[in-house]
Design a protein around this motif. Structure first.
Motif, PDB file in Angstrom:
ATOM      1  N   MET A 279     -12.864 -65.034 -22.155  1.00  0.00           N
ATOM      2  CA  MET A 279     -14.383 -64.240 -23.222  1.00  0.00           C
ATOM      3  C   MET A 279     -15.187 -65.609 -22.397  1.00  0.00           C
ATOM      4  O   MET A 279     -15.185 -66.457 -23.102  1.00  0.00           O
ATOM      5  CB  MET A 279     -14.206 -64.548 -24.020  1.00  0.00           C
ATOM      6  CG  MET A 279     -13.922 -61.803 -23.477  1.00  0.00           C
ATOM      7  SD  MET A 279     -14.039 -61.092 -25.175  1.00  0.00           S
ATOM      8  CE  MET A 279     -15.367 -61.782 -25.877  1.00  0.00           C
ATOM      9  N   ASP A 280     -15.957 -64.757 -22.414  1.00  0.00           N
ATOM     10  CA  ASP A 280     -17.262 -66.409 -22.252  1.00  0.00           C
ATOM     11  C   ASP A 280     -18.049 -66.104 -23.936  1.00  0.00           C
ATOM     12  O   ASP A 280     -17.554 -65.082 -24.164  1.00  0.00           O
ATOM     13  CB  ASP A 280     -18.306 -65.745 -21.242  1.00  0.00           C
ATOM     14  CG  ASP A 280     -17.976 -66.049 -20.092  1.00  0.00           C
ATOM     15  OD1 ASP A 280     -16.702 -66.745 -19.222  1.00  0.00           O
ATOM     16  OD2 ASP A 280     -18.610 -65.447 -19.205  1.00  0.00           O
ATOM     17  N   VAL A 281     -18.646 -67.318 -24.090  1.00  0.00           N
ATOM     18  CA  VAL A 281     -19.339 -67.628 -25.241  1.00  0.00           C
ATOM     19  C   VAL A 281     -20.771 -68.268 -25.001  1.00  0.00           C
ATOM     20  O   VAL A 281     -20.761 -69.243 -24.156  1.00  0.00           O
ATOM     21  CB  VAL A 281     -18.810 -67.758 -26.313  1.00  0.00           C
ATOM     22  CG1 VAL A 281     -19.552 -68.052 -27.225  1.00  0.00           C
ATOM     23  CG2 VAL A 281     -17.488 -67.733 -26.448  1.00  0.00           C
ATOM     24  N   ALA A 404     -26.817 -59.615 -21.706  1.00  0.00           N
ATOM     25  CA  ALA A 404     -25.302 -59.108 -21.940  1.00  0.00           C
ATOM     26  C   ALA A 404     -24.557 -59.989 -21.483  1.00  0.00           C
ATOM     27  O   ALA A 404     -24.315 -59.478 -20.385  1.00  0.00           O
ATOM     28  CB  ALA A 404     -25.223 -57.610 -21.895  1.00  0.00           C
ATOM     29  N   SER A 405     -23.667 -60.383 -21.703  1.00  0.00           N
ATOM     30  CA  SER A 405     -22.891 -61.406 -20.812  1.00  0.00           C
ATOM     31  C   SER A 405     -21.092 -60.873 -20.857  1.00  0.00           C
ATOM     32  O   SER A 405     -20.345 -61.051 -19.473  1.00  0.00           O
ATOM     33  CB  SER A 405     -22.112 -62.607 -22.764  1.00  0.00           C
ATOM     34  OG  SER A 405     -23.421 -62.730 -22.548  1.00  0.00           O
ATOM     35  N   MET A 406     -20.929 -59.103 -21.387  1.00  0.00           N
ATOM     36  CA  MET A 406     -20.429 -58.622 -21.283  1.00  0.00           C
ATOM     37  C   MET A 406     -20.618 -57.335 -21.089  1.00  0.00           C
ATOM     38  O   MET A 406     -21.644 -56.745 -21.347  1.00  0.00           O
ATOM     39  CB  MET A 406     -19.285 -58.511 -22.099  1.00  0.00           C
ATOM     40  CG  MET A 406     -19.202 -58.255 -23.224  1.00  0.00           C
ATOM     41  SD  MET A 406     -17.568 -58.157 -24.381  1.00  0.00           S
ATOM     42  CE  MET A 406     -17.976 -57.348 -25.504  1.00  0.00           C
ATOM     43  N   ALA A 421     -20.706 -56.397 -15.613  1.00  0.00           N
ATOM     44  CA  ALA A 421     -20.711 -57.376 -16.181  1.00  0.00           C
ATOM     45  C   ALA A 421     -19.392 -57.870 -16.125  1.00  0.00           C
ATOM     46  O   ALA A 421     -18.432 -57.366 -16.324  1.00  0.00           O
ATOM     47  CB  ALA A 421     -21.758 -57.299 -17.694  1.00  0.00           C
ATOM     48  N   HIS A 422     -18.963 -59.135 -15.788  1.00  0.00           N
ATOM     49  CA  HIS A 422     -17.652 -59.133 -16.738  1.00  0.00           C
ATOM     50  C   HIS A 422     -17.665 -60.715 -17.850  1.00  0.00           C
ATOM     51  O   HIS A 422     -18.258 -61.315 -18.431  1.00  0.00           O
ATOM     52  CB  HIS A 422     -17.299 -60.713 -15.174  1.00  0.00           C
ATOM     53  CG  HIS A 422     -16.998 -59.733 -13.963  1.00  0.00           C
ATOM     54  ND1 HIS A 422     -15.870 -59.149 -13.733  1.00  0.00           N
ATOM     55  CD2 HIS A 422     -18.632 -58.962 -12.813  1.00  0.00           C
ATOM     56  CE1 HIS A 422     -16.249 -58.964 -12.410  1.00  0.00           C
ATOM     57  NE2 HIS A 422     -17.809 -58.373 -11.995  1.00  0.00           N
ATOM     58  N   LEU A 423     -16.160 -59.988 -18.460  1.00  0.00           N
ATOM     59  CA  LEU A 423     -15.525 -60.883 -19.338  1.00  0.00           C
ATOM     60  C   LEU A 423     -15.585 -62.370 -19.370  1.00  0.00           C
ATOM     61  O   LEU A 423     -16.057 -62.773 -20.377  1.00  0.00           O
ATOM     62  CB  LEU A 423     -14.759 -59.843 -20.044  1.00  0.00           C
ATOM     63  CG  LEU A 423     -14.968 -58.765 -20.547  1.00  0.00           C
ATOM     64  CD1 LEU A 423     -12.990 -58.380 -20.806  1.00  0.00           C
ATOM     65  CD2 LEU A 423     -15.053 -58.653 -21.684  1.00  0.00           C
ATOM     66  N   ALA A 424     -15.744 -62.959 -18.528  1.00  0.00           N
ATOM     67  CA  ALA A 424     -14.867 -64.021 -18.319  1.00  0.00           C
ATOM     68  C   ALA A 424     -15.508 -65.123 -16.781  1.00  0.00           C
ATOM     69  O   ALA A 424     -15.235 -65.847 -16.129  1.00  0.00           O
ATOM     70  CB  ALA A 424     -13.546 -63.858 -17.843  1.00  0.00           C
ATOM     71  N   ASP A 425     -16.504 -64.507 -16.640  1.00  0.00           N
ATOM     72  CA  ASP A 425     -17.579 -65.257 -15.286  1.00  0.00           C
ATOM     73  C   ASP A 425     -18.076 -66.437 -15.579  1.00  0.00           C
ATOM     74  O   ASP A 425     -19.222 -66.952 -14.174  1.00  0.00           O
ATOM     75  CB  ASP A 425     -17.836 -63.972 -13.958  1.00  0.00           C
ATOM     76  CG  ASP A 425     -18.641 -63.520 -14.914  1.00  0.00           C
ATOM     77  OD1 ASP A 425     -19.569 -63.540 -16.234  1.00  0.00           O
ATOM     78  OD2 ASP A 425     -20.049 -62.923 -14.352  1.00  0.00           O
ATOM     79  N   GLY A 426     -18.453 -66.496 -16.627  1.00  0.00           N
ATOM     80  CA  GLY A 426     -19.524 -68.045 -16.832  1.00  0.00           C
ATOM     81  C   GLY A 426     -21.020 -67.158 -16.833  1.00  0.00           C
ATOM     82  O   GLY A 426     -21.909 -68.176 -16.522  1.00  0.00           O
ATOM     83  N   THR A 427     -21.043 -66.395 -16.535  1.00  0.00           N
ATOM     84  CA  THR A 427     -22.493 -65.205 -16.929  1.00  0.00           C
ATOM     85  C   THR A 427     -23.277 -64.379 -17.989  1.00  0.00           C
ATOM     86  O   THR A 427     -21.754 -63.614 -18.340  1.00  0.00           O
ATOM     87  CB  THR A 427     -22.874 -65.246 -15.121  1.00  0.00           C
ATOM     88  OG1 THR A 427     -22.608 -63.598 -14.583  1.00  0.00           O
ATOM     89  CG2 THR A 427     -22.117 -65.323 -13.909  1.00  0.00           C
ATOM     90  N   THR A 428     -24.515 -64.506 -17.490  1.00  0.00           N
ATOM     91  CA  THR A 428     -24.602 -63.286 -18.315  1.00  0.00           C
ATOM     92  C   THR A 428     -25.800 -62.310 -17.600  1.00  0.00           C
ATOM     93  O   THR A 428     -26.549 -63.431 -16.379  1.00  0.00           O
ATOM     94  CB  THR A 428     -25.366 -64.245 -20.112  1.00  0.00           C
ATOM     95  OG1 THR A 428     -25.791 -62.249 -20.362  1.00  0.00           O
ATOM     96  CG2 THR A 428     -26.155 -64.642 -19.317  1.00  0.00           C
TER      97      THR A 428
HETATM   98 CA   LIG Z   1     -20.150 -63.106 -18.331  1.00  0.00          CA
END
Ligand SMILES: [Ca+2]
Ligand SMILES: CCCCCCCCCCCCC/C=C/[C@@H](O)[C@H](COP(=O)(O)O)NC(=O)CCCCCCCCCCCCCCC
Ligand SMILES: Nc1ncnc2c1ncn2[C@@H]1O[C@H](COP(=O)(O)OP(=O)(O)O)[C@@H](O)[C@H]1O
Length: 552
Positions: A279-281, A404-406, A421-428
């Protein structure tokens, strides 16, 4: 698909019916066998096969030998079915496995297999246990934090009645800490916990409790790696321990968006089978001071005001958000400022995609490379950065600014604030809701609960970004002057004064359910910084395709 060679095959009884049970490296399968009336017992060519069930070995929770009382119906049945008249002493073993019961919900099911031969029974138990021991992704020792005051204050009961016995069944040992105050879990993780002892951390509570654990774990990992948290340009060290969430909170959006449902038993089973979801943070700084991390929503304006108001009504439980949501909707405040951001250019997805982030997501696996070191765009307007692309700036009056990061899917809004939005794509995803009428804002809100596109409105914009910063029209020093004037005039701060019709100039940021003390913030996304015991939402759960519990 190529058939895998079997490790074991036996004829066993299940619920007084005869089954051919097969174990290969990945699947445990049992097929019902109907014997013809006049036949040679045990001759496979003489059997008719009916129901077939299979369970992936990776979804077996445990196996154990089971006591069988002598002279049971099963014994007689075995003799009748197999026409074996020699004296049989049935023994049995029970397999506990994950059953997918629909709507992403998992349950633990048991299947007991009866054998006429003790050595066969022992061989099955031994082989299955060996297969399970090869699954190195499964946790053996967990550190559990329970927030007894989260959500409907059921955290302790949920853990004791629904989760603890599943961990015991799966031979997982636990150290359980029931928190005594806010930030107890964060500080314990940061400085005290002996993390070498554990394969994962579990939090029982809501998004706020998860946030505490994330803060503790990231801080600990950075201090072990010598990274300065206040340095907004620093590349953060990845956290290796996975975090499991047993939902017992008010919104439970992290759990809902990574598992597909907020159900304690389902989450416990994802922990047991050792799932892993990166997951992205987002790191949030105010100038060069670290404020917080965010994994779900950073919301200014509407969601910031809802949270600020709702904190006064914690006693209402999860309903406080609806109550404060209604009040905030009626107050209809807008806020002025400039949002500058670095658009995500090399990513495969866009916030208006119809496809969704699902288990094994292609977009997350083919993500843009990490963004460090973070360089902040200079000035309020557009600035160039030859390595990263072009910063954009938007100045205006906003009812809401959300990052929203996810997806932020939760029971209130099953598709979430940013459905693609994606859980782990490095974007918000930054969602800007400009000043508009109450009716229009209501239209936008209502679309979170329907199939209609909440971004398809003239006053709503959405951008997928790698980093952003927000500069309120009125900065903090100006505000303290305004506050002094108001305090002199009214004896207290205006926003707390119900009869005063002065509207606050700035809102607060809602950072995963926590209020930030600054309006001016800089945010950078750290791609896949943490991992959860989850696998993302499964696209077509087997139940919905009518093959579960793995009836093929
Ligand atoms: Ca994301
Ligand atoms: C009119 C219906 C509108 C429904 C709109 C629902 C949108 C919900 C999106 C929720 C995104 C949630 C993102 C997650 C945030 C959490 O980190 C965070 C902390 O959670 P925790 O307490 O479990 O620890 N939760 C929150 O900040 C709560 C946000 C919830 C906002 C709910 C707003 C309800 C709005 C109701 C408006 C009613 C207008 C009625 C007009 C007639
Ligand atoms: N023992 C405790 N007493 C009071 N607050 C606590 C305790 N343990 C954790 N908290 C805090 O409670 C807040 C809300 O917790 P959470 O589990 O997210 O519930 P909810 O979803 O209802 O907000 C979190 O910010 C957390 O820091």
């Amino acid at each position: 698909m190529e058939k895998q060679p079997s490790v074991l095959t036996s004829l066993l009884l299940v619920k007084s019916r005869l089954f051919e049970v097969t174990l290969n490296r990945t699947l445990l399968t049992w097929k019902e066998v109907h014997l013809r009336r006049k036949k040679v017992s045990g001759n496979i060519s003489n059997r008719l096969r009916f129901g077939v069930h299979s369970v992936p070995v990776s979804e077996i929770i445990a196996v154990r030998e089971t006591e069988v009382d002598k002279g049971t119906k099963a014994e007689g049945k075995w003799q009748k079915m197999t026409h074996i008249t020699i004296e049989t002493h049935l023994c049995a073993f029970t397999v506990s496995y994950v059953e997918k019961t629909g709507q992403h919900r998992w349950r633990s099911s048991n299947m007991t297999f009866f054998c006429s031969d003790e050595t066969v029974c022992q061989q099955w138990v031994r082989t299955l246990k060996e297969q399970l021991s090869l699954l190195t992704c499964r946790p053996k020792h967990l550190l559990v934090y329970i927030n007894p005051y989260g959500g409907k204050q059921q955290g302790k009961q949920i853990y004791e009645h629904k989760v603890a016995q599943l961990f015991t069944l799966a031979s997982i040992s636990t150290d359980v800490i029931v928190t005594e105050h806010a930030n107890h879990a964060r500080d314990h993780l940061k400085t005290q916990a002996d993390l070498r002892k554990y394969d994962g951390i579990v939090c029982v509570g809501g998004d706020g409790m998860f946030s505490e654990v994330v803060h503790g774990l990231i801080a600990r990992t950075q201090s072990d790696s010598g990274v300065d948290l206040n340095d907004s340009q620093a590349k953060l060290a990845q956290c290796n321990l996975r975090i499991g969430i047993i939902p017992a909170g008010s919104t439970d959006c992290i759990c809902y968006a990574t598992v597909g449902v907020n159900d304690p038993v389902t989450s416990a089973l994802h922990i047991i089978v050792g799932d892993s979801q990166p997951m992205d943070v987002c790191s949030v700084h105010h100038h060069n001071t670290f404020l917080k991390y965010s994994v779900s929503l950073l919301g200014y304006g509407f969601y910031g005001d809802v949270l600020t108001d709702s904190e006064k009504n914690r006693w209402m439980g999860p309903a406080r958000y609806d109550f404060s949501g209604f009040k905030t909707f009626l107050s209809h405040h807008y806020y002025e400022g400039t949002i500058s951001f670095l658009p995500a250019t090399n990513t495969l997805g866009s916030p208006r995609d119809s496809s969704r982030c699902r288990s094994g997501c292609y977009v997350c696996q083919h993500r843009v490379k990490d963004i460090s070191p973070i360089k902040w765009g200079e000035g309020g307007d557009v600035s160039e950065n030859e390595f990263e692309g072009e910063w954009k700036a938007i100045k205006g009056k906003f009812l809401a600014i959300n990052a929203a990061s996810m997806s932020c899917a939760c029971p209130r809004s099953p598709k979430g604030l940013s459905p693609a939005a994606h859980l782990a794509d490095g974007t918000t995803d930054i969602i800007l809701v400009r000043k508009c009428s109450r009716l229009n804002f209501l239209r936008h809100l209502l679309r979170h609960t329907s199939k209609d596109d909440q971004f398809d409105l003239t006053f709503v914009e959405v951008y997928r970004v790698k980093k952003f910063k927000f500069t309120p029209k009125h900065c903090d020093s100006e505000l303290s002057d305004i506050r002094d004037v108001r305090e002199n005039a009214f004896g207290q701060i205006c926003r707390d004064h119900p009869s005063c019709d002065c509207t606050p100039v700035n809102s607060n940021w809602n950072c995963d359910g926590e209020i930030l003390e600054h309006a001016a913030i800089e945010v950078g996304v750290h791609c896949q910084l943490i991992k959860l015991f989850a696998r993302g939402i499964e696209e077509n759960p087997p139940f919905e395709e009518d093959v579960s519990p793995s009836a093929v």
